[in-house]
Design a protein around this motif. Sequence first.
Motif, short mmCIF file in Angstrom:
data_model
loop_
_atom_site.label_atom_id
_atom_site.label_comp_id
_atom_site.label_asym_id
_atom_site.label_seq_id
_atom_site.Cartn_x
_atom_site.Cartn_y
_atom_site.Cartn_z
N PHE A 238 -4.62 8.00 -0.55
CA PHE A 238 -3.36 7.92 -1.26
C PHE A 238 -2.48 9.11 -0.90
CE2 PHE A 238 -5.97 10.50 -4.07
CZ PHE A 238 -5.10 11.50 -4.50
N GLU A 239 -1.17 8.90 -1.04
CA GLU A 239 -0.21 9.97 -0.81
C GLU A 239 0.62 10.14 -2.07
OE1 GLU A 239 3.05 7.25 1.59
OE2 GLU A 239 1.24 7.94 2.61
N PRO A 240 0.65 11.33 -2.66
CA PRO A 240 1.46 11.55 -3.86
C PRO A 240 2.92 11.22 -3.58
CG PRO A 240 -0.03 13.40 -3.49
CD PRO A 240 -0.08 12.55 -2.25
N HIS A 241 3.55 10.58 -4.51
CA HIS A 241 4.95 10.19 -4.34
C HIS A 241 5.54 9.86 -5.70
CE1 HIS A 241 8.42 9.02 -2.05
NE2 HIS A 241 7.74 9.03 -0.92
N GLU A 242 6.81 10.19 -5.88
CA GLU A 242 7.49 9.73 -7.09
C GLU A 242 7.65 8.22 -7.02
OE1 GLU A 242 11.20 11.51 -8.09
OE2 GLU A 242 10.24 13.09 -9.24
N ILE A 243 7.33 7.55 -8.12
CA ILE A 243 7.52 6.12 -8.24
C ILE A 243 8.49 5.89 -9.41
CG2 ILE A 243 6.42 3.88 -8.57
CD1 ILE A 243 5.29 5.28 -6.14
N ASN A 244 9.69 5.45 -9.10
CA ASN A 244 10.70 5.27 -10.14
C ASN A 244 10.86 6.53 -10.98
OD1 ASN A 244 9.58 2.32 -9.64
ND2 ASN A 244 11.68 2.14 -10.37
N ARG A 245 10.93 7.65 -10.29
CA ARG A 245 11.15 8.98 -10.90
C ARG A 245 9.97 9.46 -11.73
NH1 ARG A 245 15.87 11.55 -8.90
NH2 ARG A 245 17.38 9.93 -8.43
N LEU A 246 8.83 8.79 -11.61
CA LEU A 246 7.61 9.24 -12.29
C LEU A 246 6.63 9.78 -11.26
CD1 LEU A 246 6.96 6.18 -14.66
CD2 LEU A 246 7.87 8.42 -15.32
N PRO A 247 5.80 10.76 -11.64
CA PRO A 247 4.76 11.20 -10.71
C PRO A 247 3.83 10.04 -10.42
CG PRO A 247 4.98 12.72 -12.57
CD PRO A 247 5.77 11.50 -12.91
N GLY A 248 3.45 9.90 -9.18
CA GLY A 248 2.59 8.78 -8.83
C GLY A 248 2.06 8.91 -7.43
N ALA A 249 1.62 7.78 -6.88
CA ALA A 249 1.05 7.79 -5.53
C ALA A 249 1.08 6.38 -4.96
CB ALA A 249 -0.38 8.33 -5.56
N VAL A 250 1.11 6.34 -3.62
CA VAL A 250 0.99 5.08 -2.87
C VAL A 250 -0.39 5.07 -2.24
CG1 VAL A 250 1.90 3.67 -1.00
CG2 VAL A 250 3.48 5.02 -2.41
N PHE A 251 -1.17 4.03 -2.53
CA PHE A 251 -2.53 3.91 -1.99
C PHE A 251 -2.51 2.99 -0.78
CE2 PHE A 251 -3.17 5.64 -6.08
CZ PHE A 251 -4.42 6.22 -6.11
N ARG A 252 -3.24 3.38 0.26
CA ARG A 252 -3.29 2.62 1.51
C ARG A 252 -4.73 2.41 1.95
NH1 ARG A 252 1.87 2.57 3.81
NH2 ARG A 252 3.32 4.07 2.90
N ASP A 253 -4.95 1.30 2.67
CA ASP A 253 -6.29 1.05 3.18
C ASP A 253 -6.52 1.86 4.45
OD1 ASP A 253 -5.03 -0.27 5.29
OD2 ASP A 253 -5.69 -2.26 4.71
N ARG A 254 -7.66 1.68 5.09
CA ARG A 254 -8.03 2.49 6.26
C ARG A 254 -7.07 2.29 7.43
NH1 ARG A 254 -12.16 -1.49 6.31
NH2 ARG A 254 -13.66 0.00 5.42
N ASP A 255 -6.35 1.18 7.44
CA ASP A 255 -5.38 0.92 8.51
C ASP A 255 -3.95 1.32 8.13
OD1 ASP A 255 -7.33 -0.24 10.25
OD2 ASP A 255 -7.28 -2.05 9.00
N GLY A 256 -3.80 1.99 7.00
CA GLY A 256 -2.48 2.46 6.59
C GLY A 256 -1.63 1.43 5.87
N ARG A 257 -2.22 0.28 5.54
CA ARG A 257 -1.46 -0.76 4.85
C ARG A 257 -1.45 -0.50 3.34
NH1 ARG A 257 -4.65 -5.73 7.51
NH2 ARG A 257 -6.30 -4.42 6.62
N VAL A 258 -0.35 -0.86 2.70
CA VAL A 258 -0.16 -0.54 1.28
C VAL A 258 -1.06 -1.42 0.42
CG1 VAL A 258 1.49 -0.40 -0.62
CG2 VAL A 258 2.23 0.12 1.72
#
Length: 307
Positions: A238-258
Motif C-alpha cells: 500500500f501507498e499512503p495517500h489522502e482519500i477525499n481529504r482523509l488520511p488513507g492508502a491505496v492498496f495494490r497487488d504484486r503487479d501494481g494493480r489497484v
Amino acid sequence: MSKVEEFEALRPLLFSISYRILGSVGEAEDAVQETWLRYDLSATRPTSPKAFLSTTVTRISIDVLRSARMRRESYVGTWLPEPLLSDPYEDPERSAELADSVSTAALLLLERLSPPERAVFVLREVFAFGFADIAAAVGRSESACRQLLVRARRHMDAGRPRFEAAAEQRQELAARFFEALTKGDIDVLRELLAADATLVGDGGGRTPALARAVGGADAMARLLGSVYPRIALTGVTFEPHEINRLPGAVFRDRDGRVLHTLALEMADGHIRSVLSVSNPDKLGHLGPVADAWALHEEVRRMGRRPR
C-alpha cells in the motif's frame, strides 16, 4: 482566446462542481466531456464562458444524478463515493470550503439532499456563485434557490461531525494505524480505534467484502489484524495517500494493480470509521484494477497449507 483554451482553463472548476454533485469521478468526467461537446457545437459565444459552462455542467450533473439515485437505491451493500486522490481545482480564498466539501462525510451528507438542493448547496456554499447564476443553472427562481439553500444547510449542519482531529494528529494516528495493520498488531489497533468505531466496505457486490459492516474496536481490530498480514503475503502493498481529504492508502497487488482504498475518519483522538472501497467500477481512474476474487482464492489456499 479560442473555445478550446477557454474550456481547458475552466475544466478543473467544471470537474470539481460535477464531482461534488455526483460523488463519482467517472460520471463527473463524462459530464465535463458532454459540456465541452455542447459548448463546441453552440453557434454563439457566450458573454461569460464561466457562467455558460458552469450552468451546462450543473444541468447535466443534475440529470445524471436523478438516474444515478435510482441505481443507488438498488446498490448492493453500502454506497461510498468514488475515491478522489486530488482535487484539480484550487482557490486559496475557498480552500476550507473546497476541502470540507470533498470529504467522504460531506459527500454522504449531500446524498440526503434532492438534486436541486445538492446543486444549489455546492454552487453557493462551496464555489460562492451568485444567486442569479445559480438560478440559471438549476432552472429555478432566485427566491426558490434561497429556500433550497436554507433546507440544504439545515440537513448538512444536522449531520456534520461535531469534533474532528487536527491535521497533525490525523497524520500521526494514520501512521500508527497503518504500521499496526502491517504488523497485525491487534492491541495497537484496538487502542487507536474508538470504542464505537465502524468498518464499512463498498464492494458493490463485485468483490469479496472485507466486511459489509463491522462495529466496535475489538471486533474491528481482530478482523483487520488478521486479514492484512495474510494478504501481504501475496505481495499486496500500500501507498499512503489522502482519500477525499482523509488520511488513507491505496492498496495494490504484486503487479501494481489497484485492489482497494482505505480512508480513516477521526475524532477525539481516535479513528471513528475505516472506509474501504473495492468496487472495481470505482477504481479504474486510479489505474489498472486487480482481480480481487483471484487474490481472495490465493489467500484462502494459503490458509489450507500445512505448517
